[in-house]
Scaffold this motif. Structure first.
Motif, PDB file in Angstrom:
ATOM      1  N   VAL A   1     -15.269   1.720 -13.707  1.00  0.00           N
ATOM      2  CA  VAL A   1     -14.329   1.369 -12.647  1.00  0.00           C
ATOM      3  C   VAL A   1     -14.322  -0.138 -12.407  1.00  0.00           C
ATOM      4  N   ARG A   2     -15.504  -0.711 -12.425  1.00  0.00           N
ATOM      5  CA  ARG A   2     -15.656  -2.123 -12.133  1.00  0.00           C
ATOM      6  C   ARG A   2     -14.782  -3.026 -13.023  1.00  0.00           C
ATOM      7  N   ASP A   3     -14.611  -2.622 -14.278  1.00  0.00           N
ATOM      8  CA  ASP A   3     -13.883  -3.457 -15.237  1.00  0.00           C
ATOM      9  C   ASP A   3     -12.375  -3.237 -15.184  1.00  0.00           C
ATOM     10  N   ARG A   4     -11.906  -2.366 -14.313  1.00  0.00           N
ATOM     11  CA  ARG A   4     -10.490  -1.983 -14.366  1.00  0.00           C
ATOM     12  C   ARG A   4      -9.718  -2.411 -13.121  1.00  0.00           C
ATOM     13  N   ARG A   5      -8.435  -2.569 -13.304  1.00  0.00           N
ATOM     14  CA  ARG A   5      -7.548  -2.868 -12.190  1.00  0.00           C
ATOM     15  C   ARG A   5      -7.180  -1.551 -11.492  1.00  0.00           C
ATOM     16  N   PRO A   6      -6.761  -1.630 -10.206  1.00  0.00           N
ATOM     17  CA  PRO A   6      -6.476  -0.400  -9.452  1.00  0.00           C
ATOM     18  C   PRO A   6      -5.534   0.572 -10.163  1.00  0.00           C
ATOM     19  N   PHE A   7      -4.517   0.057 -10.858  1.00  0.00           N
ATOM     20  CA  PHE A   7      -3.582   0.960 -11.534  1.00  0.00           C
ATOM     21  C   PHE A   7      -4.283   1.817 -12.582  1.00  0.00           C
ATOM     22  N   ASP A   8      -5.177   1.190 -13.340  1.00  0.00           N
ATOM     23  CA  ASP A   8      -5.913   1.947 -14.364  1.00  0.00           C
ATOM     24  C   ASP A   8      -6.871   2.928 -13.712  1.00  0.00           C
TER      25      ASP A   8
ATOM     26  N   MET B   1       0.398   5.836  -8.068  1.00  0.00           N
ATOM     27  CA  MET B   1      -0.432   5.331  -6.972  1.00  0.00           C
ATOM     28  C   MET B   1       0.311   5.475  -5.642  1.00  0.00           C
ATOM     29  N   ARG B   2      -0.384   6.041  -4.677  1.00  0.00           N
ATOM     30  CA  ARG B   2       0.248   6.270  -3.371  1.00  0.00           C
ATOM     31  C   ARG B   2       0.258   4.972  -2.569  1.00  0.00           C
ATOM     32  N   SER B   3       1.414   4.623  -1.987  1.00  0.00           N
ATOM     33  CA  SER B   3       1.515   3.409  -1.181  1.00  0.00           C
ATOM     34  C   SER B   3       1.793   3.764   0.269  1.00  0.00           C
TER      35      SER B   3
ATOM     36  N   GLU C   1       2.561 -12.533   1.379  1.00  0.00           N
ATOM     37  CA  GLU C   1       3.374 -13.428   2.213  1.00  0.00           C
ATOM     38  C   GLU C   1       3.490 -12.885   3.635  1.00  0.00           C
ATOM     39  N   ARG C   2       3.919 -13.735   4.567  1.00  0.00           N
ATOM     40  CA  ARG C   2       4.134 -13.398   5.974  1.00  0.00           C
ATOM     41  C   ARG C   2       2.920 -12.701   6.581  1.00  0.00           C
ATOM     42  N   ASN C   3       1.740 -13.166   6.214  1.00  0.00           N
ATOM     43  CA  ASN C   3       0.493 -12.641   6.779  1.00  0.00           C
ATOM     44  C   ASN C   3       0.275 -11.151   6.568  1.00  0.00           C
ATOM     45  N   LEU C   4       0.933 -10.580   5.570  1.00  0.00           N
ATOM     46  CA  LEU C   4       0.648  -9.187   5.232  1.00  0.00           C
ATOM     47  C   LEU C   4      -0.560  -9.129   4.301  1.00  0.00           C
ATOM     48  N   LYS C   5      -1.235  -7.990   4.361  1.00  0.00           N
ATOM     49  CA  LYS C   5      -2.396  -7.793   3.486  1.00  0.00           C
ATOM     50  C   LYS C   5      -2.186  -6.536   2.657  1.00  0.00           C
ATOM     51  N   GLU C   6      -2.627  -6.631   1.408  1.00  0.00           N
ATOM     52  CA  GLU C   6      -2.566  -5.478   0.509  1.00  0.00           C
ATOM     53  C   GLU C   6      -3.993  -5.005   0.292  1.00  0.00           C
ATOM     54  N   CYS C   7      -4.244  -3.718   0.555  1.00  0.00           N
ATOM     55  CA  CYS C   7      -5.607  -3.186   0.404  1.00  0.00           C
ATOM     56  C   CYS C   7      -5.610  -2.047  -0.601  1.00  0.00           C
ATOM     57  N   PHE C   8      -6.583  -2.069  -1.506  1.00  0.00           N
ATOM     58  CA  PHE C   8      -6.737  -0.966  -2.454  1.00  0.00           C
ATOM     59  C   PHE C   8      -7.933  -0.113  -2.068  1.00  0.00           C
ATOM     60  N   ILE C   9      -7.719   1.197  -2.062  1.00  0.00           N
ATOM     61  CA  ILE C   9      -8.762   2.127  -1.647  1.00  0.00           C
ATOM     62  C   ILE C   9      -8.938   3.174  -2.733  1.00  0.00           C
ATOM     63  N   TYR C  10     -10.193   3.379  -3.160  1.00  0.00           N
ATOM     64  CA  TYR C  10     -10.492   4.367  -4.195  1.00  0.00           C
ATOM     65  C   TYR C  10     -11.040   5.622  -3.552  1.00  0.00           C
TER      66      TYR C  10
ATOM     67  N   VAL D   1     -10.258  12.136  -3.704  1.00  0.00           N
ATOM     68  CA  VAL D   1      -9.229  13.053  -3.200  1.00  0.00           C
ATOM     69  C   VAL D   1      -7.827  12.461  -3.367  1.00  0.00           C
ATOM     70  N   HIS D   2      -7.704  11.189  -2.980  1.00  0.00           N
ATOM     71  CA  HIS D   2      -6.367  10.591  -2.948  1.00  0.00           C
ATOM     72  C   HIS D   2      -6.049   9.742  -4.173  1.00  0.00           C
ATOM     73  N   GLY D   3      -6.964   9.592  -5.083  1.00  0.00           N
ATOM     74  CA  GLY D   3      -6.747   8.654  -6.184  1.00  0.00           C
ATOM     75  C   GLY D   3      -6.843   7.235  -5.640  1.00  0.00           C
ATOM     76  N   VAL D   4      -6.009   6.345  -6.138  1.00  0.00           N
ATOM     77  CA  VAL D   4      -6.015   4.976  -5.608  1.00  0.00           C
ATOM     78  C   VAL D   4      -4.881   4.866  -4.584  1.00  0.00           C
ATOM     79  N   LEU D   5      -5.239   4.377  -3.399  1.00  0.00           N
ATOM     80  CA  LEU D   5      -4.255   4.172  -2.334  1.00  0.00           C
ATOM     81  C   LEU D   5      -3.995   2.689  -2.199  1.00  0.00           C
ATOM     82  N   ARG D   6      -2.705   2.357  -2.020  1.00  0.00           N
ATOM     83  CA  ARG D   6      -2.384   0.960  -1.771  1.00  0.00           C
ATOM     84  C   ARG D   6      -1.787   0.870  -0.378  1.00  0.00           C
TER      85      ARG D   6
END
Lengths: 484, 422
Positions: A388-395, B1-3, B94-103, B106-111
């Motif tokens: 996981v560490r070596d991968r980007r979120p999409f992968d 990926m769920r956003s 931009e405009r002080n928004l933040k993008e967060c990735f969560i692993y 259950v949900h896979g990767v959430l953005r």
């Protein structure tokens, strides 16, 4: 020979599953042979191969007349191919020897000529400006440098794990917790009968002694040559990846009469190693660290890289070099014990030389009469474990879709997922240290404070082991006393 | 990926995260609460001793009970809770928004795209490597918090003959816990000349069990190949180990309670400026970091002694994050600096027009102390303290009235100091 002995009967047994034994076993696995690899510890690479500088050397430290120099350069050249097959962390980042004064400049000129003679490709004598351009983390006091671009860094235990895995996939049989304690040869056949402490037995026609620190004792058990291995301790400090001191190249000071000086080594995984000391000791089990040398180690390292700081230390550890008198590798067919190959005294640059040692020992075995016939179905490659560490979120999203356990991050510091822990267990690593070295879980800044309990739970679930058999590294290193 | 899009994203579902999330929810904002464990509650869940909640609930609760009260409130709210989910990355848009990735399994990767982030990741324990205890590397060396989890959550006792390094609160609590489960605690070894834990814990966890407390001592070496067999304990003389008086204590377990570090690797990755005195983000009167819209509260900001203070601080962070979302900003802020005998103050800025609370960590042990607030050199508040010690954080309330009759400018400074009296 009784029938029940057939099962434990091998053409070759390699004693010691460190980087040397593993390289030899893997090389032999390409031929139609029955090969056993025996290891006294609970997992492979648990001796000298797990605690060293992890450097792929550049062929300028020793004279060309040494066997070890020849094998070092040959081995160095084999790593790119090996990495394509085995996927261990390796980076040819180059080695830079930093001269801090005029006297040291003379010393690196000498090393430069030696490197050229030895055949260290691309070796370069650098001006102060060039040296600082190559490595801006160096102190501005540097006056010049020697650059060996063929040098590199590797995660040594991961290298050994992948070698062993490749060997096993090609039919080699691994015996863990097998400490050779008795050897018999009755003369009626060509087999050695090799026993461990629990009286487990294997039979082998040929034997390779790659027992590292214990090669002298193993040699004696076979009635072969008498020699003595002296452990030479090296202490290291590991710095967190957040350190400002991480160089891009392996940095060597110029060795002088008093001290070899301390290296500053970037690891492939982004942490930094500072060390090693060199101290002759007696006890082959003594992996203790001290505090007395802390200041001198860091003073020495700071002379080269001023940003090295004790504040970034996440752990310290020691390794033992198996030192043999004469300062060269001892790799020969035994003159006393038939069909025994000695591979002893493999200290630095043993890691670099290991692949070439595998080749060299294979040739010695052939010379000693072992028939070698290539396997038509030899598989050089091992499957890659996604990390996981070596991968980007999409992968990672893709990975989780295929296997949800990739979404469960167990080790937060090193970002290791449950899927990677399970893979380590399935590939035979069932101790906390074994899983740590396979996955990096517990190697980060919290040193297992958060993930240890979770990993134990996963080991118990996946293996069915009861709590009292969970250990740090096998034997009596149990984690728990009792349950509530 | 769920956003997903949200007004606020709270990182960490312990005491701080829950309080901040609840506050934001009550103000009508959409909130996502991210927790890496399977349940909300954080470290409270393994703190089965009592002593929690005196300030928040006016009664004495255990850690799980304290957590449960908050979990109930969260459940009744509109907060979107993501457990078993790890936030791995924050990017500034931009405009002080933040993008967060969560692993998450259950949900896979959430953005998540969010306008505000409240950091509430808590802290981690310092370990053997950080304090450089020499010796062998056997099994049986654990941080006190890990041992606490092993016993209280998993039901396994790590050893039977125990020595504890450091007299931090977790170490003291674990000394008592290990005695209760049948182990023998041979001593607590503290490098300082005074204990680092709360006075009540020294008395209830050590004195009541006759466990020796070795002040001004260090564990100078660990022995044992596979499992811990003994440790060397050395007294300090004038601050340096006096090796001639080293003694060996047999044991099979060494627990470390040698300090806590706010867990700010994520914060550093985003570019948040940290206060070297606390290890937490440098925050203003809104508990906002140098990055617009990123707030911090609880042990990730600075290590607290009492969970009640964590909840209060996080509630404030939630309030201010809400105010920020509505576009409110303080008109003027006054800087707060640590003065004599004070290790740090938090926050490092206050809004002089409102009520403020300042936390400070003393550097001294003393029974007669005067706490002073000076405004550009003039003492504007003085308060007597019967007892101060580094292990007990001091909280002071600052009323806007004390600034009356003082001209305040952008560079006005309040210095908080502790003066020892005769």
């Amino acid at each position: 020979m009784p029938d029940q002995e057939q099962n434990q009967q091998y053409d070759v047994t390699v004693i010691g599953a460190g980087v040397v034994g593993a390289s030899i076993a893997r090389r032999l696995s390409a031929y139609q042979l029955r090969v056993a690899l025996v290891e006294k510890e609970a997992d492979v690479s648990f001796g000298t191969s797990k605690a060293n500088s992890g450097i792929i050397h550049g062929g300028f430290h020793h004279e060309g007349s040494y066997l070890k120099t020849k094998l070092e350069l040959q081995g160095n050249m084999m790593f790119d191919q090996l990495q394509r097959e085995l996927h261990f962390p390796f980076k040819r980042c180059g080695i830079l020897v930093a001269a801090m004064n005029e006297e040291e400049l003379k010393a690196i000129q000498f090393l430069y000529h030696r490197g050229r003679e030895n055949g260290s490709a691309g070796i370069e004598l650098c001006s102060r400006e060039r040296t600082l351009e190559l490595e801006p983390k160096l102190s501005p006091d540097v006056v010049g440098g020697l650059y060996a671009p063929i040098g590199g860094i590797i995660e040594p235990y991961r290298f050994v794990f992948s070698l062993v895995e490749s060997a096993l996939r090609n039919g080699v049989e691994l015996y863990r917790d097998f400490q050779v304690s008795r050897v018999e040869r009755d003369g009626a056949d060509d087999f050695y009968r090799i026993f461990d402490r629990q009286d487990r037995k294997i039979l082998s026609r040929y034997v390779v002694n790659a027992a590292g620190l214990y090669a002298d004792e193993v040699s004696q058990l076979f009635g072969a040559e008498e020699f003595q291995i002296t452990p030479r301790k090296g202490e290291y400090y590991l710095l967190d990846r957040m350190t400002q001191a991480c160089p891009s190249k392996v940095l060597f000071p110029v060795p002088n009469q008093v001290s070899k000086g301390m290296l500053v080594i970037p690891t492939v995984e982004g942490t930094v190693l500072v060390g090693p000391t060199a101290e002759e000791i007696r006890d082959k089990e003594d992996l203790s660290t001290s505090r007395e040398k802390l200041d001198s180690i860091f003073d020495s390292a700071r002379r080269m890289v001023p940003k090295v700081s004790t504040r970034d230390v996440i752990t310290s550890f020691s390794g033992l070099r198996p030192v043999l008198e004469g300062d060269d590798f001892y790799i020969e067919v035994s003159k006393k014990a038939p069909r025994l190959i000695q591979a002893a005294g493999i200290q630095s640059p043993g890691l670099t030389a290991a692949p070439a040692i595998g080749e060299y020992v294979k040739d010695l075995l052939k010379k000693a009469g072992l028939p070698l016939q290539e396997k038509p179905d030899y598989q050089a490659e091992v499957p890659r474990v996604p990390r996981v560490r070596d991968r980007r979120p999409f992968d990672v999203d893709d990975l989780v879709r295929r296997n949800p356990a990739y979404g469960n991050i167990v080790c937060r510091c090193e970002e290791v997922s449950e899927a990677e822990i399970i893979e380590a267990i399935r590939r035979g690593h069932r101790t906390l240290d074994g899983i740590k070295f396979f996955t990096r879980s517990g190697m980060g800044r919290c040193q297992g404070g958060f993930c240890t309990a979770k990993i134990i739970e996963i080991i118990m679930r996946e293996t069915g082991l009861p709590y009292h058999e969970i250990s740090k590294r096998g034997k009596e290193s149990r984690v728990f006393w009792r349950s509530l | 990926m769920r956003s997903e899009i949200t007004d606020a994203l709270v990182v960490g579902g312990g005491a701080a995260g829950m309080a901040a999330a609840v506050e934001l929810d009550q103000q009508g904002f959409s909130v996502a609460l991210i927790e890496r464990e399977d349940e909300l509650g954080g470290v409270l869940l393994q703190c089965i001793h009592n002593g929690f909640g005196l300030q928040e609930f006016n009664e004495e609760l255990t850690g799980p009970e304290y957590a449960e009260r908050w979990i109930e409130t969260v459940k009744k709210s509109k907060i979107q809770v993501f457990t078993s989910s790890t936030l791995t990355e924050i990017n500034l848009l931009e405009r002080n928004l933040k993008e967060c990735f969560i692993y998450s399994a259950v949900h896979g990767v959430l953005r998540f795209t969010t306008r505000t982030v409240v950091l509430a990741m808590g802290c981690r324990e310092r370990n053997r490597g950080n304090v450089l205890i020499p010796g062998t590397r056997p099994a049986g060396v654990y941080t006190a918090g890990l041992a606490q989890r092993m016993v209280n959550i998993d039901g396994y006792i790590p050893g039977k003959e125990v020595v504890i390094v450091g007299s931090g609160d977790i170490g003291l609590i674990m000394a008592r816990r290990m005695q209760w489960v049948g182990a023998k605690v041979h001593g607590v070894v503290e490098i300082q000349p005074y204990p680092s834990g709360l006075t009540r814990n020294i008395s209830q966890c050590l004195h009541d069990f006759d466990i020796p407390l070795y002040l001004s001592h260090v564990v100078s070496r660990i022995h044992g190949i596979d499992r811990v067999e003994a440790v060397d304990i050395t007294p300090l003389k004038n601050g340096v180990p006096d090796q001639s008086r080293t003694f060996r204590q047999k044991c099979d377990t060494l627990l470390l309670s040698v300090g806590l570090i706010p867990e700010n690797e994520l914060s550093k990755q985003v570019g948040i400026e940290l206060n070297p005195l606390t290890g937490g983000p440098m925050v203003d009167s809104m508990l906002m970091s140098n990055i617009e819209g990123v707030f911090a509260a609880g042990n990730v900001l600075h290590v607290h002694d009492l969970v009640d203070f964590v909840s209060a601080e996080a509630r404030l962070a939630g309030q201010k994050a809400g105010a920020y979302l509505r576009g409110w900003r303080p008109k003027l802020e006054v800087q707060v600096k640590p003065g004599a005998n004070v290790k740090y103050v938090n926050p490092t800025k206050v809004d002089p027009t409102g009520q403020s609370e300042i936390f400070l960590r003393p550097l001294i042990v003393s029974n007669h102390v005067s706490l002073t607030l000076s405004l550009d050199g003039t003492v504007i508040k003085r308060q007597k303290k019967a007892h101060v010690q580094p292990s007990e954080m001091i909280r002071i309330k600052v009323n806007s009235k004390i600034f009356d009759q003082h001209t305040l400018k952008g560079d006005t400074k309040i210095v908080v100091g502790l003066e020892e009296m005769d």
